[in-house]
Design an enzyme around this catalytic site. Sequence first.
Site, short mmCIF file in Angstrom:
data_model
loop_
_atom_site.label_atom_id
_atom_site.label_comp_id
_atom_site.label_asym_id
_atom_site.label_seq_id
_atom_site.Cartn_x
_atom_site.Cartn_y
_atom_site.Cartn_z
N SER A 228 5.59 10.85 7.67
CA SER A 228 5.41 10.73 8.89
C SER A 228 6.43 11.03 9.93
O SER A 228 7.58 10.85 9.62
CB SER A 228 4.68 9.15 9.32
OG SER A 228 4.76 9.10 10.52
N ASN B 98 0.87 -1.21 -0.03
CA ASN B 98 -0.05 -0.22 0.07
C ASN B 98 0.72 1.28 -0.19
O ASN B 98 0.44 2.20 -0.58
CB ASN B 98 -0.91 0.07 0.94
CG ASN B 98 -2.01 -1.13 1.10
OD1 ASN B 98 -2.78 -0.98 0.33
ND2 ASN B 98 -1.89 -1.98 2.10
N TYR C 260 6.50 0.68 9.12
CA TYR C 260 5.73 1.95 8.71
C TYR C 260 6.44 2.95 8.24
O TYR C 260 6.53 3.77 7.18
CB TYR C 260 4.75 2.19 9.66
CG TYR C 260 4.19 3.52 9.31
CD1 TYR C 260 2.85 3.55 8.40
CD2 TYR C 260 4.20 4.31 10.12
CE1 TYR C 260 2.42 4.96 7.95
CE2 TYR C 260 3.75 5.76 9.87
CZ TYR C 260 2.53 5.84 8.89
OH TYR C 260 2.19 7.03 8.89
N LYS D 129 7.69 5.27 4.83
CA LYS D 129 7.45 6.62 4.80
C LYS D 129 8.77 7.15 4.08
O LYS D 129 8.78 7.95 3.25
CB LYS D 129 7.02 7.29 5.87
CG LYS D 129 5.48 6.99 6.36
CD LYS D 129 4.76 7.41 5.07
CE LYS D 129 3.17 7.12 5.32
NZ LYS D 129 2.35 7.87 4.02
N1 LIG Z 1 -3.22 10.78 11.17
C1 LIG Z 1 -2.12 11.19 11.14
O1 LIG Z 1 -1.94 11.81 12.40
C2 LIG Z 1 -1.00 10.84 10.45
C3 LIG Z 1 -1.11 10.35 9.12
N2 LIG Z 1 0.04 9.95 8.29
C4 LIG Z 1 -0.14 9.71 7.04
O2 LIG Z 1 -1.28 10.29 6.28
C5 LIG Z 1 -1.68 9.63 5.26
C6 LIG Z 1 -3.42 9.46 5.81
O3 LIG Z 1 -3.40 9.04 6.94
P1 LIG Z 1 -4.82 8.96 7.75
O4 LIG Z 1 -5.82 9.95 7.17
O5 LIG Z 1 -4.76 9.25 9.29
O6 LIG Z 1 -5.17 7.52 7.54
P2 LIG Z 1 -6.69 6.70 7.06
O7 LIG Z 1 -6.62 5.46 7.47
O8 LIG Z 1 -7.74 7.64 7.98
O9 LIG Z 1 -6.89 7.31 5.58
C7 LIG Z 1 -6.17 6.40 4.72
C8 LIG Z 1 -7.25 6.45 3.51
O10 LIG Z 1 -6.33 5.81 2.49
C9 LIG Z 1 -7.24 4.74 1.78
N3 LIG Z 1 -6.25 3.56 1.30
C10 LIG Z 1 -5.39 2.95 2.03
N4 LIG Z 1 -4.64 2.08 1.21
C11 LIG Z 1 -5.33 2.16 -0.04
C12 LIG Z 1 -5.00 2.11 -1.30
N5 LIG Z 1 -4.07 0.96 -1.39
N6 LIG Z 1 -5.68 2.44 -2.24
C13 LIG Z 1 -6.40 3.46 -2.08
N7 LIG Z 1 -6.87 3.98 -1.02
C14 LIG Z 1 -6.15 3.49 0.17
C15 LIG Z 1 -8.18 4.14 3.05
O11 LIG Z 1 -9.35 3.52 2.58
C16 LIG Z 1 -8.55 5.41 3.98
O12 LIG Z 1 -9.56 6.33 3.44
C17 LIG Z 1 -1.24 8.15 5.54
O13 LIG Z 1 -0.49 7.82 4.40
C18 LIG Z 1 -0.58 8.12 6.80
O14 LIG Z 1 0.57 7.37 6.83
C19 LIG Z 1 1.20 10.63 8.60
C20 LIG Z 1 1.52 11.05 9.82
C21 LIG Z 1 0.26 11.12 10.94
O1 LIG Z 2 2.31 8.05 11.36
C1 LIG Z 2 1.46 8.28 12.02
O2 LIG Z 2 1.66 8.80 13.18
C2 LIG Z 2 0.76 9.19 14.00
C3 LIG Z 2 1.40 9.71 15.55
O3 LIG Z 2 2.05 8.14 16.02
P1 LIG Z 2 1.78 7.78 17.48
O4 LIG Z 2 2.82 6.59 17.30
O5 LIG Z 2 2.42 8.86 18.15
O6 LIG Z 2 0.52 7.40 17.46
C4 LIG Z 2 -0.44 8.24 14.28
O7 LIG Z 2 -1.48 8.48 15.00
C5 LIG Z 2 -0.84 8.03 12.79
O8 LIG Z 2 -1.92 6.89 12.77
C6 LIG Z 2 -0.03 7.70 11.88
O9 LIG Z 2 -0.31 7.30 10.94
#
Ligand SMILES: NC(=O)C1=CN([C@@H]2O[C@H](COP(=O)(O)OP(=O)(O)OC[C@H]3O[C@@H](n4cnc5c(N)ncnc54)[C@H](O)[C@@H]3O)[C@@H](O)[C@H]2O)C=CC1
Ligand SMILES: O=C1O[C@H](COP(=O)(O)O)[C@@H](O)[C@H](O)[C@H]1O
Length: 267
Positions: free
Chosen positions: A115, A90, A152, A156
């Site tokens: 990330s 993914n 993970y 990234k």
């Molecule tokens: N939420 C956070 O605090 C952080 C998020 N990130 C990064 O930001 C991005 C988004 O994260 P979130 O919104 O929190 O995650 P999330 O899980 O809420 O959203 C990810 C979305 O991507 C879609 N998805 C996953 N694999 C897929 C694929 N192979 N093809 C098409 N769609 C796919 C899922 O259906 C989901 O809607 C990720 O890449 C994550 O690693 C990085 C650091 C922190």
């Molecule tokens: O990359 C990500 O980081 C956030 C924060 O990390 P954590 O280890 O403090 O939880 C995480 O919440 C998020 O799911 C992840 O995609």
Amino acid sequence: MDEPVLLTGAGGRVGRAILAGIGEAYDWRLLDREPLADANLPSGVATEDVVVADVTDEAEMRAAVEGVGAVVHLAGDPRPNAPWDSVLTNNIDGTQTVLAAAADAGVDRFVFASSNHAVGAYETDDRTPDMYRKDDEFRLNGSELPRPSNLYGVSKAAGETLGRYYHDHHDIAVASVRIGNLTKGHPPKEYERGQAMWLSHRDCAHLFDCCLTADYDYEIVYGISDNDRKYYSIERARDVLGYDPQDNSADFTFAGEPKEEAEPDSA
Ligand SMILES: NC(=O)C1=CN([C@@H]2O[C@H](COP(=O)(O)OP(=O)(O)OC[C@H]3O[C@@H](n4cnc5c(N)ncnc54)[C@H](O)[C@@H]3O)[C@@H](O)[C@H]2O)C=CC1
Ligand SMILES: O=C1O[C@H](COP(=O)(O)O)[C@@H](O)[C@H](O)[C@H]1O
């Protein structure tokens, strides 16, 4: 930007924060492998602008990038403990597939959701927990080598490097945002590390807006709010992208309640 912006992973937490903040500012093409809830669609997004597809599907990605001016690539497995087979597919394969399609189609810019976990191993036993605190001067600024906390984080770091490769060889501007910890309305509760790398919803939307409008070649920036306690510098994002965050985890108690003088993000 006159051309549409492709947003992958549009239905997730980060995608929803971006759309809530700047949904009306761009002509979006929204992509996710899960159908998107109507409530998350900005006004003006028509059925044909919503794509249900997997980012590892090359033909689907080539179709998805056609005619877009920029890609914001969020789709992937966000779990810090995600297994290798999932992040390999993914996150690494998915990012390469979308980047290759975008570069071949002549897309101008690619914004990548990296990330904090790409650099989590800088949080060594001798630095923590002091580095999470206000008076500690340790800062990462985006120029340091990756030091992933987990597989993970490796995925990234690989995404950032793929961005470097496609920028150098295919002339596409690339910004990788090392996102901290996105939560809505308040910083992570009773979590010192999380409060040091809090990214509010409105600052998240604003930062991605900056990534879609500023002039740059290849950048790695940290995606956190202007927290008093921080171990990531946001100076590069300020200088190059014009990032001007509004939120600060110090305006909240450790339990996540707003202090009296705070003007909390209602986004
Ligand atoms: N939420 C956070 O605090 C952080 C998020 N990130 C990064 O930001 C991005 C988004 O994260 P979130 O919104 O929190 O995650 P999330 O899980 O809420 O959203 C990810 C979305 O991507 C879609 N998805 C996953 N694999 C897929 C694929 N192979 N093809 C098409 N769609 C796919 C899922 O259906 C989901 O809607 C990720 O890449 C994550 O690693 C990085 C650091 C922190
Ligand atoms: O990359 C990500 O980081 C956030 C924060 O990390 P954590 O280890 O403090 O939880 C995480 O919440 C998020 O799911 C992840 O995609």
